[in-house]
Motif scaffolding. Structure first.
Motif, PDB file in Angstrom:
ATOM      1  N   GLY A  42       0.779  -1.230   0.000  1.00  0.00           N
ATOM      2  CA  GLY A  42       0.000   0.000   0.000  1.00  0.00           C
ATOM      3  C   GLY A  42       0.809   1.277   0.000  1.00  0.00           C
ATOM      4  N   GLY A  43       2.111   1.176  -0.248  1.00  0.00           N
ATOM      5  CA  GLY A  43       2.952   2.368  -0.264  1.00  0.00           C
ATOM      6  C   GLY A  43       2.594   3.308  -1.401  1.00  0.00           C
ATOM      7  N   LEU A  44       2.144   2.747  -2.502  1.00  0.00           N
ATOM      8  CA  LEU A  44       1.723   3.547  -3.649  1.00  0.00           C
ATOM      9  C   LEU A  44       0.349   3.082  -4.097  1.00  0.00           C
ATOM     10  N   GLU A  45      -0.526   4.042  -4.316  1.00  0.00           N
ATOM     11  CA  GLU A  45      -1.838   3.775  -4.890  1.00  0.00           C
ATOM     12  C   GLU A  45      -2.115   4.881  -5.874  1.00  0.00           C
ATOM     13  N   GLY A  46      -2.738   4.549  -6.991  1.00  0.00           N
ATOM     14  CA  GLY A  46      -3.013   5.595  -7.949  1.00  0.00           C
ATOM     15  C   GLY A  46      -4.021   5.173  -8.998  1.00  0.00           C
ATOM     16  N   ASN A  47      -4.458   6.162  -9.721  1.00  0.00           N
ATOM     17  CA  ASN A  47      -5.390   5.956 -10.820  1.00  0.00           C
ATOM     18  C   ASN A  47      -4.625   6.036 -12.129  1.00  0.00           C
ATOM     19  N   TYR A  48      -5.116   5.319 -13.128  1.00  0.00           N
ATOM     20  CA  TYR A  48      -4.539   5.431 -14.458  1.00  0.00           C
ATOM     21  C   TYR A  48      -5.645   5.285 -15.491  1.00  0.00           C
ATOM     22  N   SER A  49      -5.366   5.792 -16.684  1.00  0.00           N
ATOM     23  CA  SER A  49      -6.367   5.793 -17.749  1.00  0.00           C
ATOM     24  C   SER A  49      -5.656   5.859 -19.101  1.00  0.00           C
ATOM     25  N   PHE A  50      -6.421   5.759 -20.151  1.00  0.00           N
ATOM     26  CA  PHE A  50      -5.879   5.922 -21.497  1.00  0.00           C
ATOM     27  C   PHE A  50      -5.214   7.287 -21.623  1.00  0.00           C
ATOM     28  N   LYS A  51      -5.892   8.321 -21.096  1.00  0.00           N
ATOM     29  CA  LYS A  51      -5.348   9.677 -21.211  1.00  0.00           C
ATOM     30  C   LYS A  51      -4.057   9.845 -20.418  1.00  0.00           C
ATOM     31  N   SER A  52      -3.961   9.226 -19.240  1.00  0.00           N
ATOM     32  CA  SER A  52      -2.724   9.378 -18.459  1.00  0.00           C
ATOM     33  C   SER A  52      -1.580   8.582 -19.070  1.00  0.00           C
ATOM     34  N   ARG A  53      -1.912   7.616 -19.893  1.00  0.00           N
ATOM     35  CA  ARG A  53      -0.868   6.805 -20.520  1.00  0.00           C
ATOM     36  C   ARG A  53      -0.466   7.313 -21.897  1.00  0.00           C
ATOM     37  N   PHE A  54      -1.429   7.647 -22.724  1.00  0.00           N
ATOM     38  CA  PHE A  54      -1.137   7.978 -24.114  1.00  0.00           C
ATOM     39  C   PHE A  54      -1.279   9.457 -24.446  1.00  0.00           C
ATOM     40  N   GLU A  55      -1.802  10.242 -23.502  1.00  0.00           N
ATOM     41  CA  GLU A  55      -1.962  11.674 -23.710  1.00  0.00           C
ATOM     42  C   GLU A  55      -1.342  12.379 -22.503  1.00  0.00           C
ATOM     43  N   GLU A  56      -1.957  13.403 -21.997  1.00  0.00           N
ATOM     44  CA  GLU A  56      -1.429  14.138 -20.844  1.00  0.00           C
ATOM     45  C   GLU A  56      -2.462  14.239 -19.728  1.00  0.00           C
ATOM     46  N   GLY A  57      -3.273  13.192 -19.567  1.00  0.00           N
ATOM     47  CA  GLY A  57      -4.310  13.208 -18.545  1.00  0.00           C
ATOM     48  C   GLY A  57      -3.762  12.989 -17.143  1.00  0.00           C
ATOM     49  N   GLU A  58      -4.607  13.261 -16.151  1.00  0.00           N
ATOM     50  CA  GLU A  58      -4.225  13.082 -14.753  1.00  0.00           C
ATOM     51  C   GLU A  58      -4.124  11.606 -14.418  1.00  0.00           C
ATOM     52  N   GLY A  59      -3.284  11.308 -13.444  1.00  0.00           N
ATOM     53  CA  GLY A  59      -3.074   9.933 -13.016  1.00  0.00           C
ATOM     54  C   GLY A  59      -1.690   9.473 -13.426  1.00  0.00           C
ATOM     55  N   THR A  60      -1.422   8.229 -13.163  1.00  0.00           N
ATOM     56  CA  THR A  60      -0.116   7.673 -13.490  1.00  0.00           C
ATOM     57  C   THR A  60      -0.242   6.713 -14.664  1.00  0.00           C
ATOM     58  N   ASN A  61       0.802   5.967 -14.917  1.00  0.00           N
ATOM     59  CA  ASN A  61       0.779   4.971 -15.985  1.00  0.00           C
ATOM     60  C   ASN A  61       1.900   3.966 -15.741  1.00  0.00           C
ATOM     61  N   PRO A  62       1.853   2.829 -16.406  1.00  0.00           N
ATOM     62  CA  PRO A  62       2.882   1.815 -16.179  1.00  0.00           C
ATOM     63  C   PRO A  62       4.301   2.309 -16.457  1.00  0.00           C
ATOM     64  N   GLU A  63       4.459   3.175 -17.446  1.00  0.00           N
ATOM     65  CA  GLU A  63       5.799   3.653 -17.789  1.00  0.00           C
ATOM     66  C   GLU A  63       6.380   4.536 -16.687  1.00  0.00           C
ATOM     67  N   GLU A  64       5.557   5.377 -16.059  1.00  0.00           N
ATOM     68  CA  GLU A  64       6.034   6.165 -14.921  1.00  0.00           C
ATOM     69  C   GLU A  64       6.445   5.262 -13.771  1.00  0.00           C
ATOM     70  N   LEU A  65       5.686   4.206 -13.559  1.00  0.00           N
ATOM     71  CA  LEU A  65       6.017   3.276 -12.471  1.00  0.00           C
ATOM     72  C   LEU A  65       7.324   2.546 -12.758  1.00  0.00           C
ATOM     73  N   ILE A  66       7.543   2.180 -14.011  1.00  0.00           N
ATOM     74  CA  ILE A  66       8.831   1.583 -14.392  1.00  0.00           C
ATOM     75  C   ILE A  66       9.949   2.592 -14.139  1.00  0.00           C
ATOM     76  N   GLY A  67       9.718   3.845 -14.528  1.00  0.00           N
ATOM     77  CA  GLY A  67      10.716   4.889 -14.298  1.00  0.00           C
ATOM     78  C   GLY A  67      11.015   5.078 -12.821  1.00  0.00           C
ATOM     79  N   ALA A  68       9.984   5.092 -11.992  1.00  0.00           N
ATOM     80  CA  ALA A  68      10.189   5.253 -10.546  1.00  0.00           C
ATOM     81  C   ALA A  68      10.965   4.072  -9.982  1.00  0.00           C
ATOM     82  N   ALA A  69      10.606   2.874 -10.402  1.00  0.00           N
ATOM     83  CA  ALA A  69      11.318   1.684  -9.927  1.00  0.00           C
ATOM     84  C   ALA A  69      12.775   1.717 -10.359  1.00  0.00           C
ATOM     85  N   HIS A  70      13.023   2.116 -11.595  1.00  0.00           N
ATOM     86  CA  HIS A  70      14.395   2.152 -12.100  1.00  0.00           C
ATOM     87  C   HIS A  70      15.210   3.230 -11.379  1.00  0.00           C
ATOM     88  N   ALA A  71      14.636   4.415 -11.206  1.00  0.00           N
ATOM     89  CA  ALA A  71      15.351   5.494 -10.519  1.00  0.00           C
ATOM     90  C   ALA A  71      15.683   5.098  -9.086  1.00  0.00           C
TER      91      ALA A  71
END
Length: 143
Positions: free
Chosen positions: A26-55
């Protein structure tokens, strides 16, 4: 070693649906959508999570490499920029640009860079991602 978990739930179709994700503890919880992944909508996306894990993984690996070399860092701050591009195989993570800045007393830029590159090669998340994505590194020693 423990097995780490995370979960995601998606409701609806690809373009109009929405989802939630949560790490196992439960350290991270978030919403994601088509817009947050492929456009500039609010929420997160799998690629940001990969980036956070890598960083996070890289910062820890680099801190260990520095300490092992006798130069314990005051801090290591890393940003991962994940390139998510359309390829012949479909949407693909093609590259990750790691940008790291370290405050490390008693080290010169050459040794800092050498250890930064070594950490990139030995970071578990880098090893996971490097067969399919190019990993670039820009390492700067803070003055």
């Amino acid at each position: 070693m423990p097995i780490r978990t995370a979960s995601a739930r998606w409701q609806g179709n690809l373009t109009e649906g929405s989802g939630t994700l949560r790490t196992g503890k439960g350290g991270l919880e978030g919403n994601y959508s088509f817009k947050s992944r492929f456009e500039e909508g609010e929420g997160t996306n799998p690629e940001e999570l990969i980036g956070a894990a890598h960083a996070a993984c890289y910062s820890m690996a680099f801190s260990k490499a520095l300490a092992d070399a006798g130069t314990t860092p005051t801090s290591v701050e890393t940003t991962a920029k994940v390139h998510f591009d359309k390829t012949d195989a479909g949407m693909t993570v093609t590259a990750i640009d790691l940008e790291t800045v370290g405050q490390v007393p008693g080290i010169d830029q050459a040794q800092f860079t050498k250890l930064a590159e070594s950490a990139k090669e030995n970071c578990p998340i880098s090893r996971l991602l490097s067969p399919g994505a190019t990993i670039n590194l820009n390492a700067r020693l803070a003055s």
